[in-house]
Design a protein around this motif. Structure first.
Motif, PDB file in Angstrom:
ATOM      1  N   ALA A 128       0.761  -0.516   0.121  1.00 33.24           N
ATOM      2  CA  ALA A 128       0.324  -0.706  -0.116  1.00 33.24           C
ATOM      3  C   ALA A 128       1.249   1.123   0.012  1.00 33.24           C
ATOM      4  O   ALA A 128      -0.030   2.206  -0.314  1.00 33.24           O
ATOM      5  N   LEU A 129       2.233   1.640   0.156  1.00 34.17           N
ATOM      6  CA  LEU A 129       3.134   2.047  -0.098  1.00 34.17           C
ATOM      7  C   LEU A 129       3.046   2.604  -1.392  1.00 34.17           C
ATOM      8  O   LEU A 129       2.694   1.949  -2.108  1.00 34.17           O
ATOM      9  N   PRO A 130       3.646   3.718  -1.237  1.00 37.44           N
ATOM     10  CA  PRO A 130       4.519   4.763  -2.621  1.00 37.44           C
ATOM     11  C   PRO A 130       5.773   3.871  -3.381  1.00 37.44           C
ATOM     12  O   PRO A 130       6.093   3.197  -1.855  1.00 37.44           O
ATOM     13  N   VAL A 131       5.456   4.023  -4.428  1.00 35.02           N
ATOM     14  CA  VAL A 131       6.189   3.185  -5.127  1.00 35.02           C
ATOM     15  C   VAL A 131       8.465   3.619  -4.508  1.00 35.02           C
ATOM     16  O   VAL A 131       8.816   2.469  -4.114  1.00 35.02           O
ATOM     17  N   LYS A 132       8.558   4.361  -4.239  1.00 38.90           N
ATOM     18  CA  LYS A 132       9.802   5.133  -3.476  1.00 38.90           C
ATOM     19  C   LYS A 132       9.897   4.392  -2.168  1.00 38.90           C
ATOM     20  O   LYS A 132      11.247   4.090  -2.437  1.00 38.90           O
ATOM     21  N   TYR A 133       8.927   4.162  -1.682  1.00 37.32           N
ATOM     22  CA  TYR A 133       8.740   3.428   0.174  1.00 37.32           C
ATOM     23  C   TYR A 133       8.707   2.100  -0.684  1.00 37.32           C
ATOM     24  O   TYR A 133       9.615   1.711   0.431  1.00 37.32           O
ATOM     25  N   ARG A 134       7.984   1.690  -1.414  1.00 32.96           N
ATOM     26  CA  ARG A 134       7.899   0.010  -1.014  1.00 32.96           C
ATOM     27  C   ARG A 134       9.220  -0.275  -1.620  1.00 32.96           C
ATOM     28  O   ARG A 134       9.809  -2.009  -0.886  1.00 32.96           O
ATOM     29  N   GLU A 135       9.987   0.177  -2.599  1.00 36.14           N
ATOM     30  CA  GLU A 135      10.665  -0.392  -3.441  1.00 36.14           C
ATOM     31  C   GLU A 135      12.333  -0.646  -2.524  1.00 36.14           C
ATOM     32  O   GLU A 135      13.103  -1.556  -1.850  1.00 36.14           O
ATOM     33  N   VAL A 136      12.672   0.637  -1.171  1.00 34.33           N
ATOM     34  CA  VAL A 136      13.695   0.183  -0.740  1.00 34.33           C
ATOM     35  C   VAL A 136      13.215  -0.776   0.166  1.00 34.33           C
ATOM     36  O   VAL A 136      14.918  -0.898   1.129  1.00 34.33           O
ATOM     37  N   ILE A 137      12.154  -0.456   0.849  1.00 34.14           N
ATOM     38  CA  ILE A 137      11.854  -1.443   1.781  1.00 34.14           C
ATOM     39  C   ILE A 137      12.107  -2.340   1.702  1.00 34.14           C
ATOM     40  O   ILE A 137      12.738  -3.928   2.566  1.00 34.14           O
ATOM     41  N   HIS A 138      11.286  -2.840   0.903  1.00 33.42           N
ATOM     42  CA  HIS A 138      11.772  -4.489   0.208  1.00 33.42           C
ATOM     43  C   HIS A 138      12.857  -4.409   0.080  1.00 33.42           C
ATOM     44  O   HIS A 138      13.521  -6.245   0.535  1.00 33.42           O
ATOM     45  N   LEU A 139      13.690  -3.723  -0.686  1.00 31.80           N
ATOM     46  CA  LEU A 139      15.061  -3.994  -1.175  1.00 31.80           C
ATOM     47  C   LEU A 139      15.948  -4.318   0.483  1.00 31.80           C
ATOM     48  O   LEU A 139      17.076  -5.555   0.691  1.00 31.80           O
ATOM     49  N   PHE A 140      15.553  -3.622   1.816  1.00 32.02           N
ATOM     50  CA  PHE A 140      16.087  -3.132   2.343  1.00 32.02           C
ATOM     51  C   PHE A 140      15.767  -4.278   3.551  1.00 32.02           C
ATOM     52  O   PHE A 140      16.905  -5.614   3.936  1.00 32.02           O
ATOM     53  N   TYR A 141      14.726  -4.871   3.827  1.00 32.06           N
ATOM     54  CA  TYR A 141      14.841  -6.200   4.891  1.00 32.06           C
ATOM     55  C   TYR A 141      14.091  -7.388   4.249  1.00 32.06           C
ATOM     56  O   TYR A 141      14.308  -8.254   4.019  1.00 32.06           O
ATOM     57  N   TYR A 142      14.015  -7.521   2.742  1.00 38.04           N
ATOM     58  CA  TYR A 142      13.298  -8.656   2.284  1.00 38.04           C
ATOM     59  C   TYR A 142      14.237  -9.612   1.694  1.00 38.04           C
ATOM     60  O   TYR A 142      14.783 -10.394   1.694  1.00 38.04           O
ATOM     61  N   GLU A 143      15.665  -8.610   0.619  1.00 40.14           N
ATOM     62  CA  GLU A 143      16.635  -9.414   0.340  1.00 40.14           C
ATOM     63  C   GLU A 143      17.682  -9.207   1.023  1.00 40.14           C
ATOM     64  O   GLU A 143      18.450  -9.207   0.381  1.00 40.14           O
ATOM     65  N   GLY A 144      17.551  -7.732   1.956  1.00 41.29           N
ATOM     66  CA  GLY A 144      18.626  -8.263   2.741  1.00 41.29           C
ATOM     67  C   GLY A 144      19.551  -6.944   2.484  1.00 41.29           C
ATOM     68  O   GLY A 144      20.708  -7.328   3.226  1.00 41.29           O
ATOM     69  N   TYR A 145      19.262  -5.870   1.268  1.00 40.31           N
ATOM     70  CA  TYR A 145      20.711  -5.345   1.161  1.00 40.31           C
ATOM     71  C   TYR A 145      20.442  -3.756   2.146  1.00 40.31           C
ATOM     72  O   TYR A 145      20.103  -3.692   2.926  1.00 40.31           O
ATOM     73  N   ALA A 146      22.200  -3.362   2.414  1.00 41.18           N
ATOM     74  CA  ALA A 146      22.753  -2.153   2.892  1.00 41.18           C
ATOM     75  C   ALA A 146      22.026  -1.300   2.214  1.00 41.18           C
ATOM     76  O   ALA A 146      21.782  -1.062   0.618  1.00 41.18           O
ATOM     77  N   THR A 147      21.801  -0.438   3.158  1.00 39.36           N
ATOM     78  CA  THR A 147      22.049   1.065   2.185  1.00 39.36           C
ATOM     79  C   THR A 147      22.342   1.636   1.377  1.00 39.36           C
ATOM     80  O   THR A 147      22.509   2.443  -0.055  1.00 39.36           O
ATOM     81  N   ARG A 148      23.948   1.540   1.412  1.00 42.75           N
ATOM     82  CA  ARG A 148      24.721   1.958   0.192  1.00 42.75           C
ATOM     83  C   ARG A 148      24.443   0.792  -0.753  1.00 42.75           C
ATOM     84  O   ARG A 148      24.604   0.899  -2.107  1.00 42.75           O
ATOM     85  N   ASP A 149      24.111  -0.737  -1.104  1.00 46.69           N
ATOM     86  CA  ASP A 149      23.533  -1.522  -2.121  1.00 46.69           C
ATOM     87  C   ASP A 149      22.446  -0.739  -3.234  1.00 46.69           C
ATOM     88  O   ASP A 149      22.203  -0.152  -3.812  1.00 46.69           O
ATOM     89  N   ILE A 150      21.405  -0.682  -1.658  1.00 48.55           N
ATOM     90  CA  ILE A 150      20.161   0.255  -2.832  1.00 48.55           C
ATOM     91  C   ILE A 150      20.395   1.247  -3.250  1.00 48.55           C
ATOM     92  O   ILE A 150      19.851   1.661  -4.511  1.00 48.55           O
ATOM     93  N   ALA A 151      21.222   2.023  -2.703  1.00 48.24           N
ATOM     94  CA  ALA A 151      21.536   3.438  -3.798  1.00 48.24           C
ATOM     95  C   ALA A 151      22.057   2.693  -5.338  1.00 48.24           C
ATOM     96  O   ALA A 151      22.045   3.909  -5.806  1.00 48.24           O
ATOM     97  N   LYS A 152      23.103   1.846  -5.131  1.00 49.68           N
ATOM     98  CA  LYS A 152      23.585   1.985  -5.963  1.00 49.68           C
ATOM     99  C   LYS A 152      22.767   1.743  -7.220  1.00 49.68           C
ATOM    100  O   LYS A 152      22.693   0.978  -8.680  1.00 49.68           O
TER     101      LYS A 152
END
Length: 183
Positions: A128-152
């Motif tokens: 239900a979140l906007p896409v920009k929040y949904r994708e960072v939450i998904h990458l951080f919690y579900y995929e386990g990426y660090a914020t540095r990796d998500i930024a890349k």
């Protein structure tokens, strides 16, 4: 060396194959020697950091692999042991950091305390979140990426990713509070 000599005697193999077999025999002999001499020391070092025998055994294996790949040639035994223990310590610290990054946050701790077995409603709330929040939450919690990796991955600044992650969590808490009466 025994396997190499047998294969050379009874089969027709090329010089390249002979070199590969000789190299394999050397690597195996080195691994056996390193494990015989230092396995317990490396295992104790890793266990002192990790407090988990399975992880410590993984560190022993990874240390031997690193030894094959990167160890300087012609080290004396004292330097060799120091090198192996340093590598084991660094690998153990990396493992701790890796596990810490993937640790649960306050939201998941709250859900676990309430003993809910099916957490799919959380991912429904994430949708239900906007896409920009949904994708960072998904990458951080579900995929386990660090914020540095998500930024890349997303071609964004790391500080922007952290801000979006924080804002996404805040919105997610609001959604869960309204829909599921969470505090």
């Amino acid at each position: 060396m025994i396997i190499w000599k047998i294969l050379c005697r009874f089969s027709k193999i090329t010089d390249r194959e002979k070199k590969t077999l000789a190299r394999t025999e050397t690597v195996n002999a080195t691994a056996v020697r390193v494990l015989k001499l230092y396995e317990n020391d490396i295992l104790r070092m890793a266990y002192s950091y990790l407090h988990n025998m399975e992880d410590a055994e993984d560190i022993v294996q990874e240390t031997v692999i690193r030894y094959w790949q990167k160890a300087p040639q012609n080290m004396d035994m004292a330097k060799e042991k120091a090198w192996l223990l340093t590598v084991a310590a660094n690998l153990s610290k990396n493992k701790i950091r890796y596990k810490k990054i993937r640790k649960t946050d306050e939201l998941l701790d709250t859900l676990i305390q309430e003993e809910r077995e099916d957490l799919s409603f959380v991912w429904e709330a994430v949708k239900a979140l906007p896409v920009k929040y949904r994708e960072v939450i998904h990458l951080f919690y579900y995929e386990g990426y660090a914020t540095r990796d998500i930024a890349k991955i997303l071609n964004r600044n790391e500080s922007s990713v952290r801000s979006e992650l924080r804002r996404g969590r805040e919105q997610l808490k609001k959604i869960l509070k309204e829909a599921y009466d969470f505090e």
